[in-house]
Design a protein around this motif. Structure first.
Motif, PDB file in Angstrom:
ATOM      1  N   PRO A 107       0.800  -1.235   0.000  1.00 16.98           N
ATOM      2  CA  PRO A 107       0.000   0.000   0.000  1.00 16.98           C
ATOM      3  C   PRO A 107       0.825   1.274   0.000  1.00 16.98           C
ATOM      4  O   PRO A 107       0.403   2.282  -0.567  1.00 16.98           O
ATOM      5  CB  PRO A 107      -0.828  -0.141   1.284  1.00 16.98           C
ATOM      6  CG  PRO A 107      -0.995  -1.614   1.457  1.00 16.98           C
ATOM      7  CD  PRO A 107       0.311  -2.213   0.997  1.00 16.98           C
ATOM      8  N   THR A 118      -2.137  -5.094  -4.903  1.00 11.41           N
ATOM      9  CA  THR A 118      -1.527  -4.683  -3.650  1.00 11.41           C
ATOM     10  C   THR A 118      -1.894  -5.661  -2.547  1.00 11.41           C
ATOM     11  O   THR A 118      -2.949  -6.299  -2.594  1.00 11.41           O
ATOM     12  CB  THR A 118      -1.955  -3.255  -3.255  1.00 11.41           C
ATOM     13  OG1 THR A 118      -1.201  -2.822  -2.124  1.00 11.41           O
ATOM     14  CG2 THR A 118      -3.435  -3.184  -2.923  1.00 11.41           C
ATOM     15  N   PRO A 161      -5.716  -0.689   1.166  1.00 10.22           N
ATOM     16  CA  PRO A 161      -5.412   0.707   0.872  1.00 10.22           C
ATOM     17  C   PRO A 161      -6.579   1.600   1.292  1.00 10.22           C
ATOM     18  O   PRO A 161      -7.742   1.213   1.152  1.00 10.22           O
ATOM     19  CB  PRO A 161      -5.242   0.725  -0.658  1.00 10.22           C
ATOM     20  CG  PRO A 161      -5.106  -0.701  -1.061  1.00 10.22           C
ATOM     21  CD  PRO A 161      -5.825  -1.501  -0.040  1.00 10.22           C
TER      22      PRO A 161
END
Length: 549
Positions: free
Chosen positions: A282, A307, A312
């Motif tokens: 992130p 990710t 995030p």
């Protein structure tokens, strides 16, 4: 009937005469992906490194040379070959050449201290060490601590006493070398040391079978094809780059090397090479999302971005979409060869309000096709919790893409795998559609006045503040409540905020008991892979006397 004179039992027709042989049974190994790519896509570009280009035919020949040269230098089956390098062509070559030799690849974290590197070399009994020029000083200090000789190979012009130059070593090898492959696909392939917060690192061991299947699972989940161009924004030393060095080759795509993660370089390479895929923690997404306009080179296509780690913040997801990135959230660990689950977007999500859609996107999702099973279970009984999106349990994994165990550490192996599942230590809820959603690490839950507070929930609110770039929340001892949330904030460049302002922002969005009682500002400590070091922040919260808001 048994005993003397008994009539032998007849074999089942689906077994009689239908045995394994060289024609129908070959041990799985990710090294085989390169031979196939070279045969089918030999003139396609496999690796881009600055002005340098390697075709698949050239990459295959170089890897065979390296495997042959290592054998000639005395590297035997199951000997450990360590490598200390960033995202370089040599790192990609090691991921194929070392398995071709039947040896065990040990990628080392380039940002660790010399003592930890020396420990890893000693514990893993490394017989050879490949060193990139950028890591020469670190390697020299570690080797001095190690106190024994091993084959040192200097790549990229690295200057190390007694080392053989990487290109000279390749010149010793045979470009037509035919690797034998593993005799058994359960044979050990890689050794990855986990970055623990206390005690010595643990060495997770991967098999050829697990890496082969993980690579195919990644390629399928991430939509890789021969047209894919993958940018290395994730360290290759971290879980073997989440197994993507093998996945990209399995798909026949192109890998673009990037030694240092900088937003300007990322945007420039995306535009220059038509990058289609990249991965990162992130923190990498945050760097991209918050890059100043002068560092953004425009591009006209959509880039798929995966990710892992903590979800995030919605603000980052929004910014990434506006910049042309399509973000997919993954979940995994060193012990699971990298990604184990993936958030699978549902068609009806496009109709949801933005904040609800981002909340769905932040889920860790369902297991990859090559993972046997994932469940959220009661930590005591390991029985699955209800799929109600509310009941909290521990994420548990099972399948061929779970590590063999920890090297020379049977107690830790038993603790992690002994119950028939890999116990992650991550707390999550389970949704009706099978998606898991992490609520926190078990050690990161804050218990205040008997109430459980998810640090991730508070961090999500904090990062919605326009001045906040990164947020980390940990438990701080509290004489009244036992523990209370302590927020550490890293602000965006040029931004300003005060603790009272942050608290007012939180009070409008959180239950009163979840609002931090302490707010601190400054750069957040991070691991070499971009994860925030909460254990450092917990120590600060316990030992410092910060200004309480």
């Amino acid at each position: 009937m048994t005993g003397p004179g008994a009539i032998p039992a007849r074999a089942h027709p689906f077994e009689d005469g239908l045995g394994r042989g060289p024609a129908n049974h070959v041990a799985l190994t990710p090294a085989s992906f390169l031979a196939r790519a070279a045969a089918a896509l030999g003139e396609n570009v496999a690796v881009i490194d600055g002005e340098r280009r390697l075709t698949y035919a050239a990459l295959h020949a170089r890897c065979r040379r390296l495997a042959s040269a290592l054998a000639a230098r005395g590297i035997e089956r199951l000997d450990t070959v360590a490598i200390l390098a960033g995202n370089t062509p040599e790192m990609i070559e090691a991921h194929f050449a070392v398995p071709m030799r039947g040896a065990v690849l040990n990628p080392l974290n380039t940002r660790l201290d010399p003592a930890t590197i020396a420990f890893s070399l000693d514990h893993g009994e490394a017989k050879a060490l490949i060193v990139d020029a950028d890591c020469a000083a670190l390697a020299g200090q570690a080797l001095a601590r190690l106190g024994r000789d091993l084959l040192v190979v200097a790549a990229g012009g690295a200057a190390l006493p007694g080392a053989v130059a990487y290109e000279d070593l390749l010149a010793e090898g045979d470009p037509d070398h035919v690797p034998a492959g593993p005799a058994d696909e359960w044979q050990s392939l890689c050794l990855l040391y986990t970055s623990g917060t206390t005690g010595d690192p643990k060495g997770a061991v991967y098999s050829h079978r697990g890496a082969y299947l993980q690579a195919l699972g990644n390629a399928l989940a991430f939509g890789l094809t021969p047209d894919s161009v993958y940018l290395w924004t994730l360290p290759m030393f971290h879980c073997n780059g989440w197994s993507y060095p093998w996945a990209i080759v399995a798909a026949g795509g192109t890998q673009v090397c990037l030694r240092k993660v900088e937003p300007a370089a990322i945007f420039r390479l995306i535009a220059a090479h038509g990058v289609t895929h990249l991965c990162g923690a992130p923190i990498v997404l945050s760097m991209i999302a918050n890059a100043p306009p002068e560092e953004r080179t425009p591009f006209a296509h959509t880039v798929r971005c995966a990710t892992g780690g903590a979800a995030p913040p919605s603000t980052v997801l929004r910014s990434m979409e506006e910049l042309g990135f399509r973000v997919t959230h993954l979940y995994g660990a060193t012990e699971s060869y990298g990604p184990a689950t993936m958030c699978l977007a549902q068609p009806d999500w496009t109709e949801l309000p933005a904040e609800q859609r981002y909340a769905r996107m932040a889920r860790q999702g369902a297991g990859l096709a090559t993972l046997e099973a994932v469940r959220v279970a009661d930590p005591a009984s390991l029985e699955p919790v209800p799929q109600d999106g509310v009941t909290v349990g521990e994420i548990c994994l099972r399948g061929n893409t779970v590590m063999k165990g920890y090297l020379k550490n049977p107690a830790a192996t038993e603790a992690a795998l002994g119950d028939g599942w890999y116990r992650s230590g991550d707390l999550a809820v389970w949704h009706a559609d099978g998606a898991v959603e992490i609520k926190d690490r078990a050690k990161d839950i804050i218990i205040s006045g008997g109430e459980n507070i998810s640090s991730l929930e508070v961090e999500e609110v904090l990062t919605q503040h326009p001045a906040v770039m990164l947020a980390a929340v940990v438990a701080k001892p509290d004489p009244t409540w036992g523990e209370s949330p302590c927020a550490f904030l890293e602000l965006k460049p040029g931004a300003a905020a005060t603790a009272p302002e942050i608290l007012d922002f939180c009070r409008a969005r959180l239950a009163r008991f979840k609002v931090p009682r302490t707010v601190l500002f400054g750069p957040l400590p991070k691991t070499s892979t971009g994860k925030i070091q909460k254990f450092v922040l917990r120590e600060r919260a316990r030992g410092d006397d910060p200004t309480s808001a």
